[in-house]
Design a protein around this motif. Structure first.
Motif, PDB file in Angstrom:
ATOM      1  N   ARG A   8     -22.837 -30.261 -89.291  1.00 34.23           N
ATOM      2  CA  ARG A   8     -21.690 -31.113 -89.627  1.00 34.23           C
ATOM      3  C   ARG A   8     -21.646 -31.383 -91.132  1.00 34.23           C
ATOM      4  O   ARG A   8     -20.576 -31.369 -91.737  1.00 34.23           O
ATOM      5  CB  ARG A   8     -21.747 -32.445 -88.859  1.00 34.23           C
ATOM      6  CG  ARG A   8     -21.504 -32.320 -87.381  1.00 34.23           C
ATOM      7  CD  ARG A   8     -20.129 -31.788 -87.033  1.00 34.23           C
ATOM      8  NE  ARG A   8     -19.108 -32.757 -87.404  1.00 34.23           N
ATOM      9  CZ  ARG A   8     -17.854 -32.430 -87.704  1.00 34.23           C
ATOM     10  NH1 ARG A   8     -17.450 -31.196 -87.659  1.00 34.23           N
ATOM     11  NH2 ARG A   8     -16.991 -33.353 -88.050  1.00 34.23           N
ATOM     12  N   ALA A   9     -22.800 -31.618 -91.738  1.00 36.34           N
ATOM     13  CA  ALA A   9     -22.843 -31.840 -93.186  1.00 36.34           C
ATOM     14  C   ALA A   9     -22.332 -30.599 -93.911  1.00 36.34           C
ATOM     15  O   ALA A   9     -21.532 -30.706 -94.850  1.00 36.34           O
ATOM     16  CB  ALA A   9     -24.263 -32.179 -93.631  1.00 36.34           C
ATOM     17  N   ALA A  10     -22.763 -29.429 -93.468  1.00 35.84           N
ATOM     18  CA  ALA A  10     -22.321 -28.179 -94.094  1.00 35.84           C
ATOM     19  C   ALA A  10     -20.816 -27.997 -93.951  1.00 35.84           C
ATOM     20  O   ALA A  10     -20.144 -27.548 -94.891  1.00 35.84           O
ATOM     21  CB  ALA A  10     -23.060 -26.995 -93.477  1.00 35.84           C
ATOM     22  N   GLU A  11     -20.273 -28.368 -92.799  1.00 40.18           N
ATOM     23  CA  GLU A  11     -18.831 -28.251 -92.594  1.00 40.18           C
ATOM     24  C   GLU A  11     -18.062 -29.137 -93.570  1.00 40.18           C
ATOM     25  O   GLU A  11     -17.052 -28.716 -94.133  1.00 40.18           O
ATOM     26  CB  GLU A  11     -18.474 -28.612 -91.155  1.00 40.18           C
ATOM     27  CG  GLU A  11     -18.935 -27.566 -90.149  1.00 40.18           C
ATOM     28  CD  GLU A  11     -18.813 -28.030 -88.710  1.00 40.18           C
ATOM     29  OE1 GLU A  11     -18.271 -29.123 -88.446  1.00 40.18           O
ATOM     30  OE2 GLU A  11     -19.278 -27.272 -87.834  1.00 40.18           O
ATOM     31  N   TYR A  12     -18.535 -30.368 -93.774  1.00 38.28           N
ATOM     32  CA  TYR A  12     -17.864 -31.257 -94.725  1.00 38.28           C
ATOM     33  C   TYR A  12     -18.000 -30.745 -96.160  1.00 38.28           C
ATOM     34  O   TYR A  12     -17.079 -30.871 -96.963  1.00 38.28           O
ATOM     35  CB  TYR A  12     -18.378 -32.693 -94.618  1.00 38.28           C
ATOM     36  CG  TYR A  12     -17.754 -33.443 -93.467  1.00 38.28           C
ATOM     37  CD1 TYR A  12     -16.401 -33.738 -93.459  1.00 38.28           C
ATOM     38  CD2 TYR A  12     -18.509 -33.855 -92.376  1.00 38.28           C
ATOM     39  CE1 TYR A  12     -15.811 -34.416 -92.409  1.00 38.28           C
ATOM     40  CE2 TYR A  12     -17.937 -34.532 -91.308  1.00 38.28           C
ATOM     41  CZ  TYR A  12     -16.589 -34.809 -91.341  1.00 38.28           C
ATOM     42  OH  TYR A  12     -16.005 -35.484 -90.297  1.00 38.28           O
ATOM     43  N   HIS A  13     -19.148 -30.145 -96.486  1.00 33.29           N
ATOM     44  CA  HIS A  13     -19.307 -29.565 -97.821  1.00 33.29           C
ATOM     45  C   HIS A  13     -18.305 -28.430 -98.020  1.00 33.29           C
ATOM     46  O   HIS A  13     -17.709 -28.307 -99.099  1.00 33.29           O
ATOM     47  CB  HIS A  13     -20.738 -29.054 -98.027  1.00 33.29           C
ATOM     48  CG  HIS A  13     -21.729 -30.125 -98.319  1.00 33.29           C
ATOM     49  ND1 HIS A  13     -21.723 -30.864 -99.477  1.00 33.29           N
ATOM     50  CD2 HIS A  13     -22.773 -30.601 -97.584  1.00 33.29           C
ATOM     51  CE1 HIS A  13     -22.709 -31.738 -99.456  1.00 33.29           C
ATOM     52  NE2 HIS A  13     -23.357 -31.601 -98.315  1.00 33.29           N
ATOM     53  N   GLU A  14     -18.098 -27.617 -96.996  1.00 30.67           N
ATOM     54  CA  GLU A  14     -17.120 -26.530 -97.083  1.00 30.67           C
ATOM     55  C   GLU A  14     -15.696 -27.075 -97.221  1.00 30.67           C
ATOM     56  O   GLU A  14     -14.898 -26.549 -98.003  1.00 30.67           O
ATOM     57  CB  GLU A  14     -17.206 -25.615 -95.861  1.00 30.67           C
ATOM     58  CG  GLU A  14     -18.326 -24.617 -95.949  1.00 30.67           C
ATOM     59  CD  GLU A  14     -18.176 -23.671 -97.137  1.00 30.67           C
ATOM     60  OE1 GLU A  14     -17.064 -23.178 -97.408  1.00 30.67           O
ATOM     61  OE2 GLU A  14     -19.196 -23.437 -97.807  1.00 30.67           O
ATOM     62  N   LEU A  15     -15.372 -28.105 -96.450  1.00 30.70           N
ATOM     63  CA  LEU A  15     -14.042 -28.719 -96.555  1.00 30.70           C
ATOM     64  C   LEU A  15     -13.813 -29.276 -97.962  1.00 30.70           C
ATOM     65  O   LEU A  15     -12.729 -29.123 -98.529  1.00 30.70           O
ATOM     66  CB  LEU A  15     -13.876 -29.830 -95.515  1.00 30.70           C
ATOM     67  CG  LEU A  15     -13.727 -29.386 -94.072  1.00 30.70           C
ATOM     68  CD1 LEU A  15     -13.815 -30.593 -93.133  1.00 30.70           C
ATOM     69  CD2 LEU A  15     -12.413 -28.658 -93.868  1.00 30.70           C
ATOM     70  N   ALA A  16     -14.836 -29.920 -98.508  1.00 30.60           N
ATOM     71  CA  ALA A  16     -14.720 -30.478 -99.851  1.00 30.60           C
ATOM     72  C   ALA A  16     -14.520 -29.368-100.872  1.00 30.60           C
ATOM     73  O   ALA A  16     -13.666 -29.475-101.761  1.00 30.60           O
ATOM     74  CB  ALA A  16     -15.964 -31.293-100.192  1.00 30.60           C
ATOM     75  N   ALA A  17     -15.290 -28.293-100.744  1.00 33.00           N
ATOM     76  CA  ALA A  17     -15.157 -27.175-101.683  1.00 33.00           C
ATOM     77  C   ALA A  17     -13.753 -26.577-101.614  1.00 33.00           C
ATOM     78  O   ALA A  17     -13.150 -26.272-102.652  1.00 33.00           O
ATOM     79  CB  ALA A  17     -16.211 -26.108-101.377  1.00 33.00           C
ATOM     80  N   HIS A  18     -13.229 -26.426-100.418  1.00 28.99           N
ATOM     81  CA  HIS A  18     -11.875 -25.885-100.259  1.00 28.99           C
ATOM     82  C   HIS A  18     -10.846 -26.810-100.919  1.00 28.99           C
ATOM     83  O   HIS A  18      -9.939 -26.353-101.623  1.00 28.99           O
ATOM     84  CB  HIS A  18     -11.549 -25.705 -98.781  1.00 28.99           C
ATOM     85  CG  HIS A  18     -10.151 -25.261 -98.535  1.00 28.99           C
ATOM     86  ND1 HIS A  18      -9.707 -23.988 -98.839  1.00 28.99           N
ATOM     87  CD2 HIS A  18      -9.074 -25.929 -98.043  1.00 28.99           C
ATOM     88  CE1 HIS A  18      -8.421 -23.899 -98.527  1.00 28.99           C
ATOM     89  NE2 HIS A  18      -8.017 -25.059 -98.046  1.00 28.99           N
ATOM     90  N   ASP A  46     -16.298 -35.065 -99.750  1.00 27.42           N
ATOM     91  CA  ASP A  46     -17.586 -35.173-100.438  1.00 27.42           C
ATOM     92  C   ASP A  46     -18.375 -36.368 -99.907  1.00 27.42           C
ATOM     93  O   ASP A  46     -19.578 -36.270 -99.650  1.00 27.42           O
ATOM     94  CB  ASP A  46     -17.397 -35.339-101.948  1.00 27.42           C
ATOM     95  CG  ASP A  46     -17.074 -34.049-102.667  1.00 27.42           C
ATOM     96  OD1 ASP A  46     -17.428 -32.966-102.158  1.00 27.42           O
ATOM     97  OD2 ASP A  46     -16.463 -34.136-103.752  1.00 27.42           O
ATOM     98  N   ASN A  47     -17.690 -37.497 -99.755  1.00 26.87           N
ATOM     99  CA  ASN A  47     -18.362 -38.702 -99.257  1.00 26.87           C
ATOM    100  C   ASN A  47     -18.879 -38.508 -97.831  1.00 26.87           C
ATOM    101  O   ASN A  47     -20.000 -38.892 -97.510  1.00 26.87           O
ATOM    102  CB  ASN A  47     -17.426 -39.911 -99.318  1.00 26.87           C
ATOM    103  CG  ASN A  47     -17.196 -40.389-100.723  1.00 26.87           C
ATOM    104  OD1 ASN A  47     -18.035 -40.203-101.601  1.00 26.87           O
ATOM    105  ND2 ASN A  47     -16.039 -40.990-100.972  1.00 26.87           N
ATOM    106  N   LYS A  48     -18.063 -37.885 -96.972  1.00 24.99           N
ATOM    107  CA  LYS A  48     -18.498 -37.624 -95.601  1.00 24.99           C
ATOM    108  C   LYS A  48     -19.665 -36.648 -95.584  1.00 24.99           C
ATOM    109  O   LYS A  48     -20.608 -36.807 -94.809  1.00 24.99           O
ATOM    110  CB  LYS A  48     -17.340 -37.075 -94.768  1.00 24.99           C
ATOM    111  CG  LYS A  48     -16.312 -38.113 -94.409  1.00 24.99           C
ATOM    112  CD  LYS A  48     -15.203 -37.518 -93.575  1.00 24.99           C
ATOM    113  CE  LYS A  48     -14.140 -38.548 -93.268  1.00 24.99           C
ATOM    114  NZ  LYS A  48     -13.037 -37.976 -92.482  1.00 24.99           N
ATOM    115  N   ALA A  49     -19.600 -35.632 -96.439  1.00 22.62           N
ATOM    116  CA  ALA A  49     -20.690 -34.654 -96.504  1.00 22.62           C
ATOM    117  C   ALA A  49     -21.987 -35.332 -96.931  1.00 22.62           C
ATOM    118  O   ALA A  49     -23.054 -35.069 -96.369  1.00 22.62           O
ATOM    119  CB  ALA A  49     -20.335 -33.525 -97.467  1.00 22.62           C
TER     120      ALA A  49
END
Length: 67
Positions: A8-18, A46-49
């Motif tokens: 889940r953390a990785a998914e939020y990092h990807e969303l933030a990067a996008h 970023d905050n969620k990640a």
């Protein structure tokens, strides 16, 4: 379960990067309003990640502690 938290953390990092890439693209086209919205969304991701990363770390540490 720790791997779920890491996923889940990785998914939020990807969303933030996008969202960051989208913001940069819109700013590059001088569409600052849309760029600002994407920047805001990126910050939220970023905050969620970060929160998910902390949670994953706590779960990992807890699962590796000796009883």
């Amino acid at each position: 379960m720790p791997s779920d938290s890491h996923q889940r953390a990785a998914e939020y990092h990807e969303l933030a990067a996008h969202a960051h890439r989208s913001a940069a693209a819109h700013h590059g086209k001088e569409d600052h309003q849309t760029g600002h919205e994407h920047s805001k969304q990126a910050l939220e991701h970023d905050n969620k990640a970060f929160q998910r990363s902390q949670e994953a770390h706590r779960k990992t540490v807890k699962s590796t502690e000796k009883p």
